[in-house]
Design a protein around this motif. Structure first.
Motif, short mmCIF file in Angstrom:
data_model
loop_
_atom_site.label_atom_id
_atom_site.label_comp_id
_atom_site.label_asym_id
_atom_site.label_seq_id
_atom_site.Cartn_x
_atom_site.Cartn_y
_atom_site.Cartn_z
N LEU A 195 2.75 17.00 78.49
CA LEU A 195 1.57 17.24 77.67
C LEU A 195 0.60 16.06 77.79
N TYR A 196 1.14 14.83 77.77
CA TYR A 196 0.30 13.63 77.93
C TYR A 196 -0.40 13.67 79.29
N THR A 197 0.34 14.01 80.33
CA THR A 197 -0.24 14.06 81.68
C THR A 197 -1.40 15.05 81.73
N GLU A 198 -1.23 16.21 81.12
CA GLU A 198 -2.32 17.21 81.09
C GLU A 198 -3.54 16.65 80.37
N GLY A 199 -3.32 15.99 79.22
CA GLY A 199 -4.44 15.42 78.47
C GLY A 199 -5.14 14.31 79.23
N LEU A 200 -4.36 13.45 79.89
CA LEU A 200 -4.94 12.37 80.67
C LEU A 200 -5.76 12.93 81.83
N ARG B 76 -13.36 14.78 73.52
CA ARG B 76 -14.66 15.09 72.88
C ARG B 76 -15.55 13.84 72.84
N GLN B 77 -14.96 12.69 72.49
CA GLN B 77 -15.74 11.45 72.42
C GLN B 77 -16.27 11.05 73.80
N LEU B 78 -15.42 11.22 74.82
CA LEU B 78 -15.85 10.90 76.18
C LEU B 78 -17.00 11.80 76.60
N GLN B 79 -16.89 13.08 76.32
CA GLN B 79 -17.95 14.02 76.68
C GLN B 79 -19.26 13.64 75.99
N GLU B 80 -19.19 13.28 74.73
CA GLU B 80 -20.39 12.87 73.99
C GLU B 80 -20.99 11.60 74.59
N ALA B 81 -20.16 10.62 74.93
CA ALA B 81 -20.65 9.36 75.51
C ALA B 81 -21.28 9.62 76.88
N LEU B 82 -20.63 10.45 77.70
CA LEU B 82 -21.18 10.75 79.02
C LEU B 82 -22.52 11.47 78.90
N SER C 252 -3.37 15.83 69.97
CA SER C 252 -4.56 15.81 69.13
C SER C 252 -5.42 14.57 69.43
N ALA C 253 -4.79 13.42 69.60
CA ALA C 253 -5.52 12.19 69.91
C ALA C 253 -6.24 12.30 71.25
N LEU C 254 -5.57 12.89 72.24
CA LEU C 254 -6.20 13.06 73.55
C LEU C 254 -7.37 14.05 73.49
N GLU C 255 -7.23 15.08 72.69
CA GLU C 255 -8.32 16.05 72.54
C GLU C 255 -9.53 15.38 71.87
N THR C 256 -9.28 14.58 70.86
CA THR C 256 -10.37 13.84 70.21
C THR C 256 -11.03 12.89 71.20
N GLN C 257 -10.22 12.20 72.00
CA GLN C 257 -10.77 11.28 72.99
C GLN C 257 -11.60 12.03 74.03
N ALA D 134 -5.12 6.59 72.61
CA ALA D 134 -3.66 6.70 72.50
C ALA D 134 -2.98 6.05 73.70
N SER D 135 -3.59 6.12 74.86
CA SER D 135 -2.98 5.51 76.05
C SER D 135 -2.85 4.00 75.89
N ALA D 136 -3.94 3.35 75.52
CA ALA D 136 -3.91 1.89 75.39
C ALA D 136 -2.93 1.44 74.31
N ALA D 137 -2.77 2.25 73.28
CA ALA D 137 -1.89 1.88 72.17
C ALA D 137 -0.43 2.23 72.42
N LEU D 138 -0.16 3.26 73.22
CA LEU D 138 1.19 3.84 73.23
C LEU D 138 1.85 4.03 74.59
N LEU D 139 1.25 3.60 75.69
CA LEU D 139 1.81 3.94 77.00
C LEU D 139 3.30 3.61 77.16
N PRO D 140 3.77 2.42 76.81
CA PRO D 140 5.20 2.16 76.99
C PRO D 140 6.09 3.13 76.20
N GLU D 141 5.64 3.51 75.02
CA GLU D 141 6.43 4.44 74.21
C GLU D 141 6.31 5.88 74.71
N ILE D 142 5.14 6.25 75.22
CA ILE D 142 4.99 7.59 75.78
C ILE D 142 5.93 7.76 76.97
N ALA D 143 6.09 6.71 77.76
CA ALA D 143 6.98 6.78 78.92
C ALA D 143 8.43 7.06 78.53
N ARG D 144 8.80 6.77 77.28
CA ARG D 144 10.17 6.98 76.80
C ARG D 144 10.34 8.29 76.03
#
Length: 195
Positions: free
Chosen positions: A121-126, A71-77, A64-69, A103-113
């Motif tokens: 799923l994270y890879t697809e969103g990224l 949308r925000q990226l598309q709006e900014a671009l 959900s966080a990646l989907e929100t990001q 979510a990446s900046a906040a959680l990368l070390p934990e996502i890796a675990r």
């Protein structure tokens, strides 16, 4: 007592919203279900009709966080191109509010675990974010997806460093240096030249 589907969907959305903010602000491991449910205004027992486990909640919150990001990226671009997208990402507002940010900046070390399913799923969103950025590269950019990956790496790293030093002049300098590094990546890949 049975509740209508709309109420159940609203409860699920509220749990995910609170969890996503809590995970990004405090970390996944430090965020217990009891505190998430309390913040959502629900009892612990109300969790299990929505999710089988905390791992399920983590996976869906990250998606959900990646989907929100996205949308925000598309709006900014659309509003201002790469420069606006980078400026928004490396803003003091984004630095100072990880609970609603990347979510990446906040959680990368934990996502890796996390379990393989969550990492996939994270890879697809990224990669969705990377493709969005690649599509907005200047014409004649050599390997736009590679440049977009490098930009994300620079931006995420700069944001993480700036957050670690929040409240200092150095933190602000790191945000500016991250933007400069991203611009350099773009300039070096212009016109098909190998740098």
């Amino acid at each position: 007592m049975r509740y209508d589907k709309g109420r159940k969907d609203a409860s699920r959305s509220r749990i995910m919203e609170v969890a996503a903010q809590r995970f990004r602000s405090d970390g996944i491991a430090a965020s217990g279900l009891a505190s998430i449910m309390s913040d959502a205004g629900m009892t612990n027992g109300a969790f299990y009709p929505h999710f089988q486990s905390k791992a399920d909640l983590v996976r869906e919150s990250i998606a959900s966080a990646l989907e929100t990001q996205s949308r925000q990226l598309q709006e900014a671009l659309a509003a201002g191109g790469l420069e606006l997208a980078m400026a928004m990402y490396l803003s003091s507002e984004h630095r100072d509010h990880p609970e609603t940010g990347c979510a990446s900046a906040a959680l990368l070390p934990e996502i890796a675990r996390q379990p393989a399913e969550t990492r996939h799923l994270y890879t697809e969103g990224l990669m969705k974010l990377v493709r969005q950025l690649a599509e907005d590269m200047p014409p004649h950019t050599r390997d736009p997806e590679g440049v977009a990956l490098g930009i994300f790496a620079a931006l995420i790293g700069a944001l993480q460093l700036a957050r670690a030093l929040e409240g200092t002049e150095l933190s602000d300098r790191i945000l500016a240096a991250g933007a400069d590094a991203a611009r350099t990546l773009i300039q070096q890949r212009q016109g098909g030249e190998v740098s």
